[in-house]
Design an enzyme around this catalytic site. Sequence first.
Site, mmCIF file in Angstrom:
data_model
loop_
_atom_site.group_PDB
_atom_site.id
_atom_site.type_symbol
_atom_site.label_atom_id
_atom_site.label_comp_id
_atom_site.label_asym_id
_atom_site.label_seq_id
_atom_site.Cartn_x
_atom_site.Cartn_y
_atom_site.Cartn_z
ATOM 1 N N GLY A 179 42.694 37.945 36.583
ATOM 2 C CA GLY A 179 42.203 38.800 37.378
ATOM 3 C C GLY A 179 41.476 39.919 36.443
ATOM 4 N N GLY A 180 41.310 41.187 36.953
ATOM 5 C CA GLY A 180 41.059 42.521 35.990
ATOM 6 C C GLY A 180 41.673 42.738 34.795
ATOM 7 N N PHE A 182 38.231 60.135 47.279
ATOM 8 C CA PHE A 182 39.440 59.206 47.678
ATOM 9 C C PHE A 182 40.699 60.197 48.037
ATOM 10 C CE2 PHE A 182 39.671 54.668 47.874
ATOM 11 C CZ PHE A 182 38.425 54.234 47.750
ATOM 12 N N HIS A 187 49.098 50.485 53.061
ATOM 13 C CA HIS A 187 47.753 51.190 53.259
ATOM 14 C C HIS A 187 47.437 51.331 54.682
ATOM 15 C CE1 HIS A 187 43.521 51.812 52.920
ATOM 16 N NE2 HIS A 187 43.183 51.503 51.538
ATOM 17 N N LEU A 220 42.069 44.676 55.007
ATOM 18 C CA LEU A 220 41.778 46.007 54.581
ATOM 19 C C LEU A 220 40.432 46.350 54.902
ATOM 20 C CD1 LEU A 220 43.625 47.971 52.855
ATOM 21 C CD2 LEU A 220 41.935 47.649 50.921
ATOM 22 N N GLU A 222 39.919 52.823 51.840
ATOM 23 C CA GLU A 222 39.801 54.229 51.974
ATOM 24 C C GLU A 222 38.583 54.892 51.823
ATOM 25 O OE1 GLU A 222 43.566 55.599 50.318
ATOM 26 O OE2 GLU A 222 42.603 57.203 49.257
ATOM 27 N N ARG A 275 48.318 57.797 50.603
ATOM 28 C CA ARG A 275 48.667 56.799 51.573
ATOM 29 C C ARG A 275 49.877 56.791 52.149
ATOM 30 N NH1 ARG A 275 45.354 52.282 47.823
ATOM 31 N NH2 ARG A 275 43.245 53.003 48.367
ATOM 32 N N HIS A 325 50.433 46.647 50.865
ATOM 33 C CA HIS A 325 48.984 46.532 50.051
ATOM 34 C C HIS A 325 49.156 46.460 48.668
ATOM 35 C CE1 HIS A 325 44.911 47.509 49.080
ATOM 36 N NE2 HIS A 325 45.227 48.916 48.490
ATOM 37 N N ARG A 376 50.933 55.105 44.836
ATOM 38 C CA ARG A 376 49.699 54.926 44.079
ATOM 39 C C ARG A 376 48.571 55.557 44.608
ATOM 40 N NH1 ARG A 376 45.285 51.700 44.011
ATOM 41 N NH2 ARG A 376 45.836 50.173 45.191
ATOM 42 N N LEU A 408 42.291 50.003 40.045
ATOM 43 C CA LEU A 408 41.259 49.351 39.009
ATOM 44 C C LEU A 408 41.358 49.832 37.781
ATOM 45 C CD1 LEU A 408 38.612 48.635 41.848
ATOM 46 C CD2 LEU A 408 39.785 47.028 40.817
HETATM 47 C C1 LIG Z 1 41.755 44.232 49.876
HETATM 48 C C2 LIG Z 1 42.249 44.962 48.540
HETATM 49 C C3 LIG Z 1 41.349 45.862 48.047
HETATM 50 C C4 LIG Z 1 41.671 46.886 47.019
HETATM 51 N N1 LIG Z 1 40.616 48.042 46.726
HETATM 52 C C5 LIG Z 1 41.035 48.743 45.553
HETATM 53 C C6 LIG Z 1 39.939 49.582 45.129
HETATM 54 O O1 LIG Z 1 39.087 49.687 45.827
HETATM 55 N N2 LIG Z 1 40.424 50.400 43.984
HETATM 56 C C7 LIG Z 1 41.757 50.198 43.513
HETATM 57 O O2 LIG Z 1 41.865 50.734 42.536
HETATM 58 N N3 LIG Z 1 42.445 49.092 43.888
HETATM 59 C C8 LIG Z 1 42.245 48.441 44.954
HETATM 60 N N4 LIG Z 1 43.082 47.344 45.186
HETATM 61 C C9 LIG Z 1 44.213 47.272 44.178
HETATM 62 C C10 LIG Z 1 43.527 46.306 43.178
HETATM 63 O O3 LIG Z 1 42.545 45.544 43.438
HETATM 64 C C11 LIG Z 1 44.732 45.527 42.612
HETATM 65 O O4 LIG Z 1 45.987 45.982 42.319
HETATM 66 C C12 LIG Z 1 44.243 44.677 41.283
HETATM 67 O O5 LIG Z 1 42.839 44.294 41.265
HETATM 68 C C13 LIG Z 1 45.300 43.768 40.532
HETATM 69 O O6 LIG Z 1 44.606 43.188 39.400
HETATM 70 P P1 LIG Z 1 45.323 42.221 38.511
HETATM 71 O O7 LIG Z 1 44.708 41.781 37.483
HETATM 72 O O8 LIG Z 1 46.604 42.720 38.004
HETATM 73 O O9 LIG Z 1 45.638 40.967 39.260
HETATM 74 P P2 LIG Z 1 44.820 40.157 40.462
HETATM 75 O O10 LIG Z 1 43.397 40.518 40.418
HETATM 76 O O11 LIG Z 1 45.651 39.686 41.716
HETATM 77 O O12 LIG Z 1 44.793 38.788 39.329
HETATM 78 C C14 LIG Z 1 46.040 38.075 39.253
HETATM 79 C C15 LIG Z 1 45.798 36.672 38.346
HETATM 80 O O13 LIG Z 1 47.101 36.161 38.000
HETATM 81 C C16 LIG Z 1 46.554 34.553 38.360
HETATM 82 N N5 LIG Z 1 48.115 34.041 38.617
HETATM 83 C C17 LIG Z 1 49.050 34.492 39.660
HETATM 84 N N6 LIG Z 1 50.178 33.823 39.328
HETATM 85 C C18 LIG Z 1 49.909 32.954 38.339
HETATM 86 C C19 LIG Z 1 50.857 31.629 37.768
HETATM 87 N N7 LIG Z 1 52.036 31.383 38.421
HETATM 88 N N8 LIG Z 1 50.256 30.919 36.889
HETATM 89 C C20 LIG Z 1 48.817 30.981 36.621
HETATM 90 N N9 LIG Z 1 48.089 32.184 36.819
HETATM 91 C C21 LIG Z 1 48.711 33.063 38.034
HETATM 92 C C22 LIG Z 1 46.140 34.647 39.414
HETATM 93 O O14 LIG Z 1 44.947 33.281 39.498
HETATM 94 C C23 LIG Z 1 44.827 35.824 38.938
HETATM 95 O O15 LIG Z 1 43.948 35.174 38.442
HETATM 96 C C24 LIG Z 1 42.622 46.426 46.309
HETATM 97 C C25 LIG Z 1 43.553 45.420 46.557
HETATM 98 C C26 LIG Z 1 43.253 44.605 47.885
HETATM 99 C C27 LIG Z 1 43.997 43.587 48.234
#
Ligand SMILES: Cc1cc2nc3c(=O)[nH]c(=O)nc-3n(C[C@H](O)[C@H](O)[C@H](O)COP(=O)(O)OP(=O)(O)OC[C@H]3O[C@@H](n4cnc5c(N)ncnc54)[C@H](O)[C@@H]3O)c2cc1C
Length: 612
Positions: A14-15, A116, A250, A260, A263, A294, A361, A402, A408
């Site tokens: 992810g990010g 926001f 949320h 979702l 916001e 929120r 959320h 949060r 992000l």
């Molecule tokens: C619908 C929605 C809208 C949102 N909008 C916003 C917004 O506008 N602004 C904001 O700041 N936040 C927003 N959020 C929150 C934010 O998007 C997330 O908290 C953030 O993107 C999480 O990023 P991350 O990299 O931690 O995890 P993720 O992007 O969830 O990535 C997790 C990664 O881990 C991998 N993974 C998981 N378990 C395993 C495993 N056992 N083995 C191997 N790989 C694994 C997955 O494949 C994935 O690649 C939103 C969330 C949602 C659900």
Amino acid sequence: MQTHQFDVVIVGAGGAGMRAALESSARTRTAVISKLYPTRSHTGAAQGGMCAALGNVEDDNPEWHTFDTVKGGDYLVDQDAATIMANEAIDAVLDLERMGLPFNRTPEGRIDQRRFGGHTRNHGEAAVRRACYAADRTGHMILQTLYQQCVKNEVAFFNEFYVLDLILTHDLTGREVPDGEDVAVSGVVAYELATGELHVFRAKSVVLATGGAGKIYKTTSNAHTLTGDGMALAYRRGLPLEDMEFFQFHPTGLAGLGILLSEAARGEGGILRNADGERFMERYAPTIKDLAPRDIVARSMANEVREGRGAGPNKDYVLLDLTHLDPAHIDAKLPDITEFARTYLGIEPYTEPVPVYPTAHYAMGGVPTNVEGEVLRDTTHVVRGLYAAGEVACVSVHGSNRLGTNSLLDINVFGKRAGISAAEYAAGASWVDLPAEPAAAVVAQLEEMRDRPQGERVSDVRRELQQTMDTNAQVFRTAESLRQAFQDIQVLQERYSRVSVQDKGRMFNTDLIEAIELGFLLDIAETVVVGALNRRESRGGHFREDYPKRDDESFMEHTMAYRRQPGVPVDSPAGSAPKGEEVPPPGPGRPVVLLGTKPVVTTVYQPMERKY
Ligand SMILES: Cc1cc2nc3c(=O)[nH]c(=O)nc-3n(C[C@H](O)[C@H](O)[C@H](O)COP(=O)(O)OP(=O)(O)OC[C@H]3O[C@@H](n4cnc5c(N)ncnc54)[C@H](O)[C@@H]3O)c2cc1C
């Protein structure tokens, strides 16, 4: 079984994972292991924006951003971490811009910014435009941009590989670490979905970036895959989880579905109304109304419904009104989410208000880290070579609630920091030996589950878990409801030990994987409920009807939840003893959730009553 060796292994694409990979791959040999194809990660579903005090549209500065984050988190935020995040936010946005991210622009060509919840000017004076965005697809753009850069940097991706165990030098669930000994990570064990084969990845540094755990709830904005894997992996090896009782609901999930609506809809002028058409947020947060944080908006909505002012045939939701906005404005700024209302509810947002209700959320809690991304094994010691960033981690910049657009930001700022730290550590560290049979525990677990001829169904146990969490550990909680959830989880844990899968094959056995993920969900839900029972106060996202006030005297501290085998002495480095409800004993032979505490870092802002 295959064995691979990389200096740095990042779990999650992810990010947070890819931002870490960009830094790490520029310095050393780096692999990213992901259960999903990278661009399918949940970051890609993020809609509304990523904040930074650029001051492009209105006067702003990082100090106001830090204050808003601390106040938004109801003073449980570690202020050193929040200061770093707000200060590094501007570079985080500019980094993405240089990588090619197509942010929306002002007429003068600068990065545009919108309002926001909880983001204010001059410590609460009025809402400020702080969120940078690309329509309502900000996360999608971030994920695509980071992936392109990772491909350019020749990061080795292992996609559709599920990490199922963390290899540490010590199993902390069974005994204390003797004084003077270091705990270190030496790699991970992963399951390849296509073949059913196991892979051991040996690494000097491992970064956990596995995202959130929203699937412990039934009504959630989170993707099916957000099952708290990284949190559970660390926890099962005896590492603590911090502040798990704080889960964000949320306000604007599509009613009955949880999908979702960002916001950003309120940031662009949307208004929440009850069945009488009243703009009820004026009563709960007179200054910033619909743009309150929120936790406050979600509770206010739930309260309107409880007091009989809900809309619809069952009076069980409120309405998000966009009808006063120009359709061209809606199309330009909120194209995706308005389409969701049309597709999933058959509502036309130009002319009809949209039914909404709070949806689970975001996990404020997670694997505790310091500001360099190093994972803590108690209040002071780090695990050598182990890092975490993003929603899986708790650094803690979000405290007990949060602010929107701070996640992000968090994944970019602390993903980058974790990537740099992991690579720098790997450059100086020597290899830690792997145990003789590093995958033995995973092999045993998989075989047992696959070979059991019949037993409990995964879908039944998961549904009942999600149901009890929705009913008993949601926006409003009491000792009684939480005890019920705890008891239900004990029964479900026992049933889980008899779970069997229908698909006995090796290739693409998603049945088997869902069974494993269910085990993670059960463990995570248990830490949420035990933490919530213990915390006899209300703060941020955690609201106890039986203790409706914040209690700084007793509870201005982080919760640390440790898994320990039955009989292991409790006077451990876990911190001070829990103060709240006596937690009922778990089922016979089951490990206990042992609670400790960790001090909150307060630098400048003394706790005040939170008013908006
Ligand atoms: C619908 C929605 C809208 C949102 N909008 C916003 C917004 O506008 N602004 C904001 O700041 N936040 C927003 N959020 C929150 C934010 O998007 C997330 O908290 C953030 O993107 C999480 O990023 P991350 O990299 O931690 O995890 P993720 O992007 O969830 O990535 C997790 C990664 O881990 C991998 N993974 C998981 N378990 C395993 C495993 N056992 N083995 C191997 N790989 C694994 C997955 O494949 C994935 O690649 C939103 C969330 C949602 C659900």
